[in-house]
Scaffold this motif. Structure first.
Motif, short mmCIF file in Angstrom:
data_model
loop_
_atom_site.label_atom_id
_atom_site.label_comp_id
_atom_site.label_asym_id
_atom_site.label_seq_id
_atom_site.Cartn_x
_atom_site.Cartn_y
_atom_site.Cartn_z
N ILE A 57 28.01 7.34 167.69
CA ILE A 57 27.00 7.87 168.61
C ILE A 57 27.44 7.66 170.06
N ILE A 58 27.93 6.46 170.36
CA ILE A 58 28.31 6.20 171.75
C ILE A 58 29.53 7.03 172.13
N ALA A 59 30.50 7.14 171.21
CA ALA A 59 31.68 7.94 171.50
C ALA A 59 31.29 9.39 171.76
N PRO B 53 42.69 15.10 176.97
CA PRO B 53 42.96 13.83 176.26
C PRO B 53 41.76 12.91 176.17
N ARG B 54 40.96 12.81 177.22
CA ARG B 54 39.83 11.87 177.17
C ARG B 54 38.90 12.18 175.99
N GLU B 55 38.57 13.47 175.83
CA GLU B 55 37.66 13.84 174.74
C GLU B 55 38.32 13.59 173.38
N MET B 56 39.61 13.98 173.31
CA MET B 56 40.27 13.83 172.01
C MET B 56 40.40 12.38 171.61
N LYS B 57 40.59 11.49 172.59
CA LYS B 57 40.68 10.06 172.25
C LYS B 57 39.35 9.58 171.68
N LEU B 58 38.27 9.98 172.34
CA LEU B 58 36.95 9.55 171.87
C LEU B 58 36.68 10.09 170.47
N ILE B 59 37.06 11.34 170.25
CA ILE B 59 36.82 11.95 168.94
C ILE B 59 37.66 11.25 167.87
N ALA B 60 38.90 10.91 168.25
CA ALA B 60 39.76 10.21 167.29
C ALA B 60 39.13 8.87 166.91
N VAL B 61 38.56 8.19 167.89
CA VAL B 61 37.90 6.91 167.59
C VAL B 61 36.77 7.13 166.59
N LEU C 243 38.12 8.17 163.06
CA LEU C 243 38.84 7.12 162.33
C LEU C 243 37.96 5.92 162.01
N ALA C 244 36.92 5.72 162.79
CA ALA C 244 36.06 4.57 162.54
C ALA C 244 35.45 4.65 161.14
N HIS C 245 35.06 5.87 160.74
CA HIS C 245 34.33 6.04 159.48
C HIS C 245 35.14 5.55 158.27
N PRO C 246 36.37 6.06 158.04
CA PRO C 246 37.13 5.52 156.90
C PRO C 246 37.48 4.04 157.07
N PHE C 247 37.71 3.64 158.32
CA PHE C 247 38.10 2.25 158.56
C PHE C 247 37.01 1.29 158.08
N LEU D 176 30.25 19.08 164.87
CA LEU D 176 30.75 19.61 166.14
C LEU D 176 32.00 18.85 166.57
N MET D 177 32.05 17.58 166.19
CA MET D 177 33.25 16.80 166.46
C MET D 177 34.44 17.42 165.74
N TYR D 178 34.21 17.83 164.47
CA TYR D 178 35.29 18.50 163.73
C TYR D 178 35.57 19.87 164.33
#
Lengths: 201, 559
Positions: B497-499, B411-419, B422-426, B384-386
């Motif tokens: 999960i928190i994001a 923007p608020r939602e998109m920032k959280l989704i970006a986090v 990006l966290a996964h590959p990082f 759903l994030m995707y």
């Protein structure tokens, strides 16, 4: 629609208390009661299965589990798959060789050489790959039916039993796919050898 | 016969999605229904035991706090048991306490629904630990994941301030789904010869007169929840390849369906919550399409076999049998591998380290995308994030404010989704690089060449995706691996999960935008394509370089 929880007591401290009590309740429920109840029911109604499907010989001694393979060093017996742990049922696993690992390639070549020596009548292009590869568990109780058949000439020569007689034994122990479709046809090596043993005497 | 048996399992799964999904929806919709009569009294008893007096909805912050507190306490208790198991009951084999870093790794692994195992079940843990820690956490971590997925779905499909009550969702996940299903599956498995006993190791004299020790234990009870909860931690080191854990093709099919049916029915549950079942089926179809791609890759690569072995002149027509069991052959092994990495279970019925390079790539790829069905809840949340990302991208292309399910995406939602994205590959690529820079990491590699890169990459991918399977040749029970993978598992679980709960908390408070002709629809074929595209493009762009160095290099070298 949804209303916020603003009742007194909905603070972090009370959540922590609930979380602590919930943890204790679920450790007891899921960690103790659930497995013990399952053990009780299983032991009561299916004791043979619940205790590891142990096979006994004609004298009533346990000779193994029908699910766990054994080492058969004597070439008069049908042999199972390669096991890096020597079918030690107190452990499990394999070397985890990658397909490109040179040690795996060497082991396979050694197996082929050993095969040529012990089974001169069967050319290696009939040697099934399953017989010279290590099973995942190291305890695989089965071989493929053709892995059993290619061993018949050797066993026949060493024991004097006729190839037909051995073929009948293999056929008797060939299990078909589950429900006719799932998995692969297979032969349980321990059960097969257990039937072969009396004929050797 | 190979393809036919796979199709039958897929067909059974698809047929189960609707009934199971409807049941799950009724469990969490909190509307009165028939099942209350069966479970209501028991749940009220548990609410009383845990001191839950009122079951009001929680804001996302309170929901997150409750779930974190519960997880922290379970981790603390579990850690103590591991460190003190020598002094606790049900330890017939006299197993010693577990070492600190291994205990840390193990407890994080089970709480995060990962079940990466750096210990060996036969020799590292007592029966008491297997039950009170492993089995217990298989329930509680799955219930946690389930609760969060449902809370997220409530957030994006309803209006108000709150997204449900964590403790109520947590209790109901146990009482109405996991416990009853686990008892049934346990008894079915025992009927199909999986042991369930508290007796110590049995010693027998073999046919040839040698002595063989056979380890058993309360296996079936762990086996059922291991799959139902998409946990994957085996009783034995060889996991579901071990004949006691998975004695026949039939048990194999049951284990596959057990781990698959709940994650696969969650998109349908989402459709029910969204009051638009087509939404759910679009997500399900996207997941299934990706799944079939990976399954085909694994199946045909394994069937083709290992070129190095095929060249030796033996009858290799069966395929690559190294690390596989005869009773499963290629079809049941490939299907199991595809499902276990899709549903992020991490149970294995064949050794993934021994898969052909492209077969291994299939398993790795599913965990890298982490959206193809996914574990308890996480896969749906990621998908759903995707979906929101897809809507956002399309919005940018046509120059209008993106909307998802009638809410503006800002923007608020998109920032959280970006986090979260990006966290996964990082947390996969950075630790992989670190491992190669140090002797501590490099020293554990057991297969030479490009495959060594795959071993390390797989270990961190599996940790980050909370899968838990491994290229098990890696000698990973060292403080370096225990600590780094422990941290990756924690970050992999809790950041996203928190994001995503924050996204849900933000969406639930928004004004609904009325649907017009110009509204971009998210329940049609176009969106199905966009969803798959978003997942593949982002996944491919992020991980392609690493994949080229590992499995693809090995494949080209093998020929």
């Amino acid at each position: 629609m949804n209303k916020a929880a603003s009742l007194p007591g909905s603070t972090g401290a009370s959540y922590a208390a609930i979380a602590l009590r919930a943890s204790i309740v679920f450790i007891i429920l899921c960690g103790i009661i659930y497995p013990l109840v399952c053990t009780g029911i299983a032991q009561a109604i299916m004791p043979h299965n619940a205790n590891g499907s142990i096979i006994k010989d004609s004298a009533g001694n346990a000779v193994g589990s029908e699910l766990i393979g054994q080492t058969f060093a004597d070439p008069k017996y049908f042999q199972g798959r390669v096991s890096s742990i020597e079918y030690n049922g107190a452990g499990s696993g394999s070397n985890n060789y990658a397909p490109s690992n040179p040690d795996m390639l060497q082991r396979t070549k050694d197996s082929i050489e050993a095969w040529k020596k012990d089974n001169p009548d069967v050319p290696i292009d009939r040697l099934p790959v399953a017989l010279i590869t290590n099973s995942g568990s190291g305890l695989d109780p089965h071989i493929t039916p053709d892995s059993a058949e290619v061993q018949i000439p050797r066993i026949s020569k060493l024991t004097g039993l006729s190839a037909d007689q051995l073929q009948q034994l293999v056929d008797k122990h060939t299990e078909s796919r589950d429900l006719g479709v799932f998995g692969e046809p297979r032969v349980n090596v321990l059960k097969l050898n257990l039937d072969l043993q009396p004929l050797l005497k | 016969m190979g393809i036919l048996q796979i199709i039958i399992v897929l067909a059974v799964l698809v047929l189960l999605v609707k009934p199971v999904g409807s049941y799950v929806y009724h469990v969490y919709s909190n509307e009165p229904n028939k099942t209350d009569r069966i479970y209501g009294w028991f749940e009220r008893f548990i609410y009383m035991l845990i001191g839950l007096k009122h079951r009001n909805g929680m804001t996302w912050k309170k929901y997150a706090l409750s779930f974190l507190l519960t997880n922290i306490i379970l981790v603390a208790v579990g850690y103590l048991i591991l460190r003190l198991q020598k002094y606790l009951p049900f330890n017939p084999s006299g197993i010693d306490n577990m070492e600190e870093t291994l205990s840390f790794n193990t407890i994080v692994s089970f709480m995060t629904n990962t079940n990466l195992q750096h210990y060996s079940g036969e020799s590292g843990v007592s029966y008491f630990t297997q039950m009170a820690v492993m089995t217990m956490m298989m329930f509680t971590s799955a219930a946690t994941g389930f609760a969060i997925a449902i809370a997220f779905v409530r957030g994006i499909t309803s209006r108000g301030e709150t997204i449900g009550n964590f403790f109520e969702d947590f209790v109901k996940s146990h009482t109405r789904i996991l416990l009853p299903a686990a008892v049934i599956v346990t008894l079915v498995l025992v009927a199909l010869q999986v042991p369930q006993t508290l007796d110590p190791t049995l010693t027998v004299t073999t046919l040839e007169g040698a002595t063989q020790s056979i380890t058993m234990g309360p296996i079936a009870a762990l086996e059922s929840i291991k799959h139902l909860g998409t946990n994957g931690g085996g009783f034995f080191g060889a996991n579901s390849a071990h004949p006691f854990e998975n004695p026949s093709p039939l048990t194999n099919v049951i284990e596959i369906l057990s781990m698959w049916v709940l994650p696969a029915s969650l998109p349908y549950v989402y459709g029910r919550f969204a009051k638009n079942r087509k939404q759910g089926w679009v997500v399900f179809s996207a997941m299934m399409t990706l799944f079939l791609l990976f399954l085909s890759l694994i199946y045909f690569s394994e069937l083709r076999g290992n070129p190095a072995i095929n060249a030796l002149g033996v009858d290799a027509s069966q395929g690559s049998m190294e690390g596989k069991e005869v009773r499963f052959g290629i079809p049941q092994s490939a299907l199991f591998s595809a499902v276990t990495t899709a549903a992020t279970t991490g149970t294995v019925n064949n050794m993934h380290d021994t898969l052909t390079p492209l077969g291994g790539l299939g398993t790795l790829g599913e965990m890298m995308l982490n959206t193809v069905f996914g574990g308890k809840g996480v896969g749906l949340v990621n998908m759903l994030m995707y979906a929101i990302l897809g809507v956002f991208l399309c919005g940018l292309m046509v120059g209008r404010t993106p909307e998802f399910l009638g809410r503006k995406i800002e923007p608020r939602e998109m920032k959280l989704i970006a986090v979260a994205i990006l966290a996964h590959p990082f947390i996969i690529l950075v630790p992989t690089a670190i491992a190669f820079l140090t002797d501590l990491g490099q020293g554990s590699i057991t297969n030479p060449g490009a495959h060594g890169i795959s071993q390390v990459l797989y270990e961190y991918t599996s940790s980050a995706a909370n899968n838990g399977s491994g290229f098990e040749g890696l000698a990973d029970n060292t403080p370096f691996w225990n600590i780094t993978t422990g941290l990756v598992m924690m970050l992999g679980r809790y950041i996203s999960i928190i994001a995503m709960l924050a996204v849900a908390g933000s969406l639930v408070r928004k004004q609904w935008v009325p649907e017009t002709v110009g509204t971009f629809r998210t329940d049609n074929k176009l969106f199905y394509g966009i969803l798959i595209g978003a997942v593949l493009i982002i996944g491919a762009l992020t991980f392609l370089p690493a994949i080229v160095l590992g499995p693809i290099a090995e494949h080209l070298k093998l020929g």
